[in-house]
Design a protein around this motif. Structure first.
Motif, short mmCIF file in Angstrom:
data_model
loop_
_atom_site.label_atom_id
_atom_site.label_comp_id
_atom_site.label_asym_id
_atom_site.label_seq_id
_atom_site.Cartn_x
_atom_site.Cartn_y
_atom_site.Cartn_z
N VAL A 131 -2.97 11.52 7.28
CA VAL A 131 -3.16 10.72 8.40
C VAL A 131 -3.01 9.25 8.19
N GLU A 132 -3.70 8.94 6.99
CA GLU A 132 -3.42 7.56 6.72
C GLU A 132 -2.22 6.96 6.32
N GLY A 133 -1.38 7.70 5.74
CA GLY A 133 -0.03 7.39 5.64
C GLY A 133 0.71 7.22 7.04
N ASP A 134 0.37 8.17 7.87
CA ASP A 134 0.90 8.17 9.23
C ASP A 134 0.50 6.84 10.05
N ARG A 135 -0.74 6.47 9.93
CA ARG A 135 -1.33 5.51 10.43
C ARG A 135 -0.53 4.04 10.04
N LEU A 136 -0.42 3.97 8.93
CA LEU A 136 0.09 2.67 8.19
C LEU A 136 1.74 2.50 8.69
N MET A 137 2.58 3.92 8.56
CA MET A 137 3.82 3.69 9.04
C MET A 137 3.79 3.42 10.79
N ASP A 138 3.20 3.95 11.49
CA ASP A 138 2.91 3.57 12.76
C ASP A 138 2.83 2.19 12.81
N ARG A 139 1.89 1.54 12.14
CA ARG A 139 1.63 0.12 12.24
C ARG A 139 3.09 -0.88 11.85
N LYS B 7 0.88 -1.19 0.06
CA LYS B 7 0.16 0.06 0.07
C LYS B 7 0.93 1.22 -0.03
N LEU B 8 1.82 1.28 0.86
CA LEU B 8 2.97 2.49 0.99
C LEU B 8 3.62 2.59 -0.36
N ASP B 9 3.98 1.55 -1.01
CA ASP B 9 4.54 1.74 -2.38
C ASP B 9 3.81 2.22 -3.13
N LYS B 10 2.56 2.26 -3.19
CA LYS B 10 1.81 2.76 -4.27
C LYS B 10 1.27 4.03 -4.05
N MET B 11 1.56 4.63 -2.74
CA MET B 11 1.03 5.91 -2.63
C MET B 11 2.07 6.95 -2.95
N SER B 12 1.39 8.24 -3.27
CA SER B 12 2.35 9.32 -3.66
C SER B 12 2.84 9.94 -2.40
N ILE B 13 3.79 10.80 -2.73
CA ILE B 13 4.45 11.53 -1.42
C ILE B 13 3.37 12.42 -0.70
N ARG B 14 2.60 12.90 -1.55
CA ARG B 14 1.37 13.60 -0.89
C ARG B 14 0.50 12.65 -0.15
N GLU B 15 0.29 11.49 -0.51
CA GLU B 15 -0.71 10.62 0.26
C GLU B 15 0.19 10.24 1.35
N LEU B 16 1.39 10.17 1.19
CA LEU B 16 2.18 9.44 2.52
C LEU B 16 1.99 10.54 3.63
N ASN B 17 1.83 11.43 3.45
CA ASN B 17 1.86 12.79 4.51
C ASN B 17 0.59 13.01 4.85
#
Length: 51
Positions: free
Chosen positions: A33-41, A21-31
């Motif tokens: 709440v969803e991107g942060d939640r995934l990285m926390d997990r 999922k993270l690999d498919k996200m753009s830089i904007r999407e990574l920044n």
């Protein structure tokens, strides 16, 4: 305490799914709440696997 084989396998599978999922996200999407939640997990899983 170490993870049992099945628990470890499930954590690795979840980690792999999140990584895809993270690999498919753009830089904007990574920044978001969803991107942060995934990285926390991901970090939480890494800690559990390292026990």
């Amino acid at each position: 305490m170490t993870c049992t084989g099945l628990k470890r396998f499930n954590l690795v599978e979840e980690w792999r799914d999140i990584a895809n999922k993270l690999d498919k996200m753009s830089i904007r999407e990574l920044n978001t709440v969803e991107g942060d939640r995934l990285m926390d997990r991901v970090h939480q899983i890494r800690r559990q696997l390292g026990e």
